[in-house]
Design an enzyme around this catalytic site. Structure first.
Site, short mmCIF file in Angstrom:
data_model
loop_
_atom_site.label_atom_id
_atom_site.label_comp_id
_atom_site.label_asym_id
_atom_site.label_seq_id
_atom_site.Cartn_x
_atom_site.Cartn_y
_atom_site.Cartn_z
N MET A 38 27.20 45.95 -26.25
CA MET A 38 26.18 45.74 -27.26
C MET A 38 26.69 44.82 -28.37
SD MET A 38 24.46 48.68 -29.68
CE MET A 38 26.01 49.04 -30.53
N SER A 112 31.77 48.91 -22.82
CA SER A 112 30.80 49.72 -23.55
C SER A 112 29.55 49.90 -22.70
CB SER A 112 30.51 49.10 -24.92
OG SER A 112 29.93 50.04 -25.79
N GLN A 113 28.35 49.55 -23.21
CA GLN A 113 27.14 49.81 -22.42
C GLN A 113 27.14 49.04 -21.11
OE1 GLN A 113 23.95 48.72 -25.12
NE2 GLN A 113 23.82 46.65 -24.34
N ASP A 230 37.83 56.81 -30.95
CA ASP A 230 36.53 56.12 -31.00
C ASP A 230 35.67 56.61 -32.16
OD1 ASP A 230 34.09 54.80 -30.28
OD2 ASP A 230 34.81 54.75 -28.21
N HIS A 286 37.13 52.07 -30.54
CA HIS A 286 36.29 51.53 -29.47
C HIS A 286 36.63 50.07 -29.13
CE1 HIS A 286 32.83 51.83 -26.87
NE2 HIS A 286 32.30 50.73 -27.38
#
Length: 304
Positions: A38, A112-113, A230, A286
């Site tokens: 993202m 991530s996503q 995170d 993250h």
């Protein structure tokens, strides 16, 4: 005698050449597909562009395709927020199927996503075959929080927060906001399962799609990286396929205690027992991994 020697030379030459090609095929690295997270894009020189260069340097000759979702970098970034996840997965399936360099199989690495999106590709589009799936900070049980955004997308982040405040499962929001499509409310599991148009589907939480299970189990390795510090993903256990217990917003359970695992909706229990699931961690925030850690633990083991 001269003809005999010449014939022998030809045989030896052909044999050596054939052996060389077999060894080269064994040693050749599969192509690699990257999907960014993202707020990022395929080609940002400070993120995915640099990751691509690091991999190409570490594995000379490898073909790396960093996915662009849209016609340009600007579209790619915006689509990470506003283009329906199912449409993105369909788009990527077509890109992979039409790339001649990927036809004999490939490894996939999602950030991530991008991690859960590539898992959807593995489950929905098994041709060409995905070999290793490497999820770096992917949220496989979704998220229950939106604490901050990466990069310089404050305007988009504010827009996302406002829409989520309206309600992640309101049809208008669910259909148009990517982050709502993997929003998982542990305080209302029934509503999540009923209205989630992406995550509940790929996790087989309603109709049990045997094809999803069969296709996922074809992976050689499913590698999941969790960031122990995170501050962006809530809960971070989602990066290892864990989540909050139903009715709880603080107490999380690991994958192995989930109904999804115990009833083996996706074949993860079988994969785990077969040694196909790999749980790695980085003691950082993250996506803030150390480059040498990335090279030694990810590239050298699952990309080369």
């Amino acid at each position: 005698m001269a003809r005999t020697m010449e014939a022998l030379f030809v045989v030896l030459t052909v044999t050596i050449a054939a052996t060389y090609h077999v060894d080269a095929a064994k040693n050749a690295s599969l192509p690699l597909v990257l999907w960014h997270g993202m707020g990022d894009s395929c080609c940002n020189p400070l993120s995915m562009g640099n990751i691509k260069k690091v991999i190409e340097k570490r594995v000379p000759g490898i073909y790396v395709r960093s996915l662009m979702i849209g016609d340009n970098v600007a579209d790619d970034t915006i689509n990470g927020f506003l283009l329906n996840s199912n449409k993105q997965v369909d788009m990527v399936c077509k890109k992979i199927a039409s790339d001649p360099k990927l036809q004999n199989g490939y490894n996939a690495m999602g950030f991530s996503q991008g991690g859960q999106f590539l898992r959807a590709v593995a489950q929905r589009c098994p041709t060409p075959p995905m070999n290793n799936l490497i999820s770096i900070g992917g949220q496989h049980q979704g998220v229950y929080g939106f604490p901050r955004c990466p990069g310089d997308n404050s305007t988009l982040c504010d827009y996302v927060r406002k829409l989520l405040d309206l309600g992640a499962y309101v049809s208008f929001v669910q259909e148009r906001l990517v982050q709502a499509q993997y929003w998982h409310d542990p305080m209302n599991e029934d509503e999540y399962k009923k209205y989630s148009i992406f995550l509940a589907d790929i996790n087989n939480e309603n109709v049990k799609n045997q094809t999803y299970k069969t296709n996922l189990m074809k992976l050689n390795k499913f590698v999941m990286v969790k960031f122990l510090q995170d501050t962006m993903v809530d809960p971070k256990e989602s990066e290892w396929f864990g989540f909050y217990k139903p009715g709880e917003g603080n107490i999380a359970y690991p994958l192995q205690e989930s109904q999804l695992y115990q009833e083996d909706w996706l074949g993860l229990q079988k994969m785990d027992k077969a040694g196909k699931l790999v749980f790695l961690s980085s003691n950082t925030d993250h996506l803030q991994f150390n480059l040498s850690w990335f090279e030694q633990n990810i590239i050298d083991k699952y990309v080369k």
